[in-house]
Scaffold this active site. Structure first.
Site, short mmCIF file in Angstrom:
data_model
loop_
_atom_site.label_atom_id
_atom_site.label_comp_id
_atom_site.label_asym_id
_atom_site.label_seq_id
_atom_site.Cartn_x
_atom_site.Cartn_y
_atom_site.Cartn_z
N ASP A 190 -11.07 2.42 3.60
CA ASP A 190 -11.29 0.97 3.55
C ASP A 190 -12.77 0.65 3.33
O ASP A 190 -13.11 -0.49 2.98
CB ASP A 190 -10.88 0.33 4.89
CG ASP A 190 -9.55 -0.41 4.80
OD1 ASP A 190 -9.19 -0.85 3.70
OD2 ASP A 190 -8.90 -0.55 5.86
N GLN A 219 -4.80 -1.67 9.60
CA GLN A 219 -4.69 -2.99 9.00
C GLN A 219 -5.24 -4.06 9.95
O GLN A 219 -4.90 -4.10 11.13
CB GLN A 219 -3.22 -3.28 8.64
CG GLN A 219 -3.00 -4.56 7.85
CD GLN A 219 -3.60 -4.52 6.43
OE1 GLN A 219 -3.78 -3.45 5.85
NE2 GLN A 219 -3.90 -5.68 5.89
N LYS A 222 0.84 -1.21 0.00
CA LYS A 222 0.00 0.00 0.00
C LYS A 222 0.88 1.26 0.00
O LYS A 222 0.61 2.22 -0.72
CB LYS A 222 -0.95 -0.01 1.21
CG LYS A 222 -2.06 -1.06 1.05
CD LYS A 222 -2.87 -1.30 2.33
CE LYS A 222 -3.81 -2.48 2.14
NZ LYS A 222 -4.61 -2.83 3.32
#
Ligand code: GUN
Length: 292
Positions: A119, A96, A52
């Site tokens: 997200d 995460q 990422k």
């Protein structure tokens, strides 16, 4: 059979995002800025987050990586989230997953300002997606739809079987496949570990989206000819053949299913690279204030 080359499509989209970002920066606009919070040293999470950060560089974004040890307390993470929510330079951020057992993932997700939730995990974004309102769509489902779109795969009126009911993939991709949109307008069946007639369901499917996390689950005997197969599985198994010491295995027995399929995604190089670019897309949208 046509192989769906997620790596190539992701490369094209990244180039599109980079071109738009360069234009924004050249005209004095804000550089998109993504922050990622990583807890612990899980191999998978380390890899995903490093991909990422690298994708941010390739797109011309700023990125900030915030690391904590596994022993971090929930309140410390909540404080950091509050700080990121209030930091005007950060357009979007992710925490995460998975998190250590002593931390409530749901509490963490709900603490994120939904306007920075690139997200798409916050209940506001999930709810808005469910009723077709502008929102951040989570990266893997968005990546799958983008692949269907770019390969011009017909979805209208097709029977789409989703294997798996996770909050991150199964549920949202099922919602998106049935929405009144393109891609979409499919008849969707969601199967999971408690489903009884899974093989019969799969045999009726025009499109199968496999997101169970069970290596090699979908076999040739379970699919009809010309099926479209999207493999979301990414189980890491030890391997002495690779530098990293592991290899990624999908939910589909590729070698036997591929000859029957009209389109199929490989693992790796199918859905995985699309997940990262979808996150970049959401970050750019957040930076431009185009959703909220
Ligand atoms: N863990 C596995 N996939 C994801 C993802 O897309 N986002 C976050 N934050 N964690 C994950």
């Amino acid at each position: 059979m046509q192989l769906i080359d997620g790596k190539e499509i992701a490369r094209q989209i990244k180039a599109e995002i980079a071109a738009e970002t360069a234009q924004i920066k050249n005209s004095g606009g804000k550089t998109p800025h993504l922050a990622a919070v990583l807890v612990g040293h899980d191999g998978g999470s380390e890899t995903y987050v490093s991909h990422k950060v690298k994708a941010c560089e390739e797109c011309g974004f700023n990125s900030t990586l915030i690391r904590y040890e596994n022993t971090v307390e929930e309140w410390e993470l909540l404080e950091k989230i509050d700080e990121l929510n209030r930091n005007a330079d950060i357009d979007g951020f992710i925490v995460q997953l998975p998190l250590p057992g002593h931390i409530s993932e749901q509490k963490i997700i709900e603490a994120i300002d939904f306007r920075k939730d690139v997200d798409g995990f916050h209940p506001v974004n999930v709810g808005r997606m469910a009723i077709g309102l502008p929102c951040f769509i989570s990266a893997t489902p968005a990546g799958i739809l983008e692949l269907l779109k770019r390969y011009k795969i017909e979805t209208v009126g097709k029977h789409c079987v989703v294997l798996g009911r996770s909050n991150i993939v199964g549920k949202p991709v099922a919602t998106l496949m049935m929405q009144k949109a393109t891609p979409g307008d499919a008849t969707v069946t969601v199967c999971h570990s408690r489903s009884k007639n899974l093989k019969e369901m799969c045999l009726q499917a025009d499109i199968i989206i496999a997101a169970l996390g069970q290596p090699g689950f979908l076999k040739a005997s379970m699919v009809k000819k010309d099926v479209v197969v999207i493999d979301v599985g990414t189980t890491r198994i030890p391997s002495s053949q690779t530098k990293s010491g592991y290899r990624l295995v999908g939910d589909v027995l590729f070698d036997e299913v591929a000859p029957l399929a009209s389109f199929i995604t490989p693992v790796p190089g199918g859905v995985g690279p699309m997940t990262i670019v979808s996150l970049m897309k959401n970050t750019l949208l957040a930076s431009k204030g185009e959703i909220y």
